[in-house]
Scaffold this active site. Structure first.
Site, PDB file in Angstrom:
ATOM      1  N   PRO A   1       0.806  -1.227   0.000  1.00 33.43           N
ATOM      2  CG  PRO A   1      -0.813  -1.540   1.655  1.00 33.43           C
ATOM      3  CD  PRO A   1       0.491  -2.078   1.162  1.00 33.43           C
TER       4      PRO A   1
ATOM      5  CD  GLU B   1       0.042  -4.348  10.927  1.00 29.47           C
ATOM      6  OE1 GLU B   1      -0.049  -3.121  10.813  1.00 29.47           O
ATOM      7  OE2 GLU B   1      -0.959  -5.097  11.047  1.00 29.47           O
TER       8      GLU B   1
ATOM      9  NE  ARG C   1      -5.405  -5.409 -22.010  1.00 37.16           N
ATOM     10  CZ  ARG C   1      -5.457  -4.343 -22.788  1.00 37.16           C
ATOM     11  NH1 ARG C   1      -4.556  -3.367 -22.629  1.00 37.16           N
ATOM     12  NH2 ARG C   1      -6.375  -4.230 -23.731  1.00 37.16           N
TER      13      ARG C   1
ATOM     14  CG  ASP D   1      -6.108  -0.523 -24.114  1.00 40.07           C
ATOM     15  OD1 ASP D   1      -7.126  -0.830 -24.748  1.00 40.07           O
ATOM     16  OD2 ASP D   1      -5.206  -1.324 -23.823  1.00 40.07           O
TER      17      ASP D   1
END
Length: 245
Positions: A89, A116, A154, A169
């Site tokens: 994160p 954690e 991809r 895209d």
């Protein structure tokens, strides 16, 4: 052929994802080799534990450095310059630009955390990149790894049927993608824009450019802050601003 190794405590999570659709076809075409490794197998203690209590106290358990260091050493022993990516994160927010950058590499190693967090020495001495797929917290890095693998694979040559597909895209050009339509031209009274049926490729391209810019202006104006707008595009935006007023 690109090689991607995923280090995880939950290898079964990847079975369905890697054996369906584009990712399955990419492996069959030998565009990529996807390998899922349980780094618990590299733990050097008889109980195969991979986590421990944090020094200084606190809630939760922390992943130990030894199993991850040894697992990475094992999968990179024949690799010259692997990119070793920590799913975290706290990492750099993932973007299409990053996917395009990673798609040029020969070997990626994705480390999926749990508990954690990681022993800080993993960040400091082992990895080359830390990546977050968004400003939220998941139970582990597995879902983030799947997102990265899918978005990178991809882009590899020959994986998608239409080589132009990834070029147009959303985010690849810096803008959101224009709307798409297919048959029938009139579905329950909802009609396809006339310009797309005109056969005039110049007008169609201009319509797509304008719709792409307008969608970005309305939905993601932040993407336009550093976008090199043409004079024509600036005029369009001014028109839309007047319409809003």
């Amino acid at each position: 052929m690109m090689r991607i190794d995923i280090l995880t405590l939950f290898p079964n999570m990847f079975t369905g994802v890697f054996n369906e659709s584009i990712l399955k076809k990419a492996q069959e075409k030998k565009a990529v080799s996807l390998n899922v490794i349980n780094f618990r197998d590299f733990a050097d203690n008889k109980h195969k534990t991979v986590d421990d209590y944090p020094y200084g106290g606190g809630a939760g358990m922390v992943l130990k450095p030894q199993p991850i260091f040894d697992a990475v050493a094992h999968v990179t022993k024949d690799s010259e310059r692997p990119r070793i990516i920590l799913l975290c994160p706290q990492g750099e927010r993932y973007t299409q630009k990053k996917a395009e950058e990673l798609a040029k590499e020969d070997h990626l190693v994705l480390i999926c955390g749990h508990y954690e967090g990681y022993d800080e020495r993993i960040r400091e001495y082992l990895v080359t990149d830390e990546i977050s797929i968004g400003d939220y917290v998941l139970t582990g890095g597995e879902l983030g790894a799947m997102v990265i693998v899918d978005s990178v694979v991809r882009l590899l040559p020959g994986v998608l049927g239409n080589e132009a597909s990834p070029v147009h895209d959303s985010f690849s050009s810096g803008l959101l993608e224009h709307p798409h339509y297919t048959r029938p031209a009139d579905f329950r009274g909802m009609k396809v824009p006339d310009v797309l049926l005109s056969g005039n490729h110049r007008l169609i391209e201009e319509w797509r450019e304008k719709q792409s810019l307008k969608r970005t202006f309305l939905r993601r104006p932040d993407l336009l802050e550093n976008y090199p707008l043409t004079e024509k595009q600036k005029r369009w935006i001014e028109e839309w601003k007047k319409e809003e007023q």
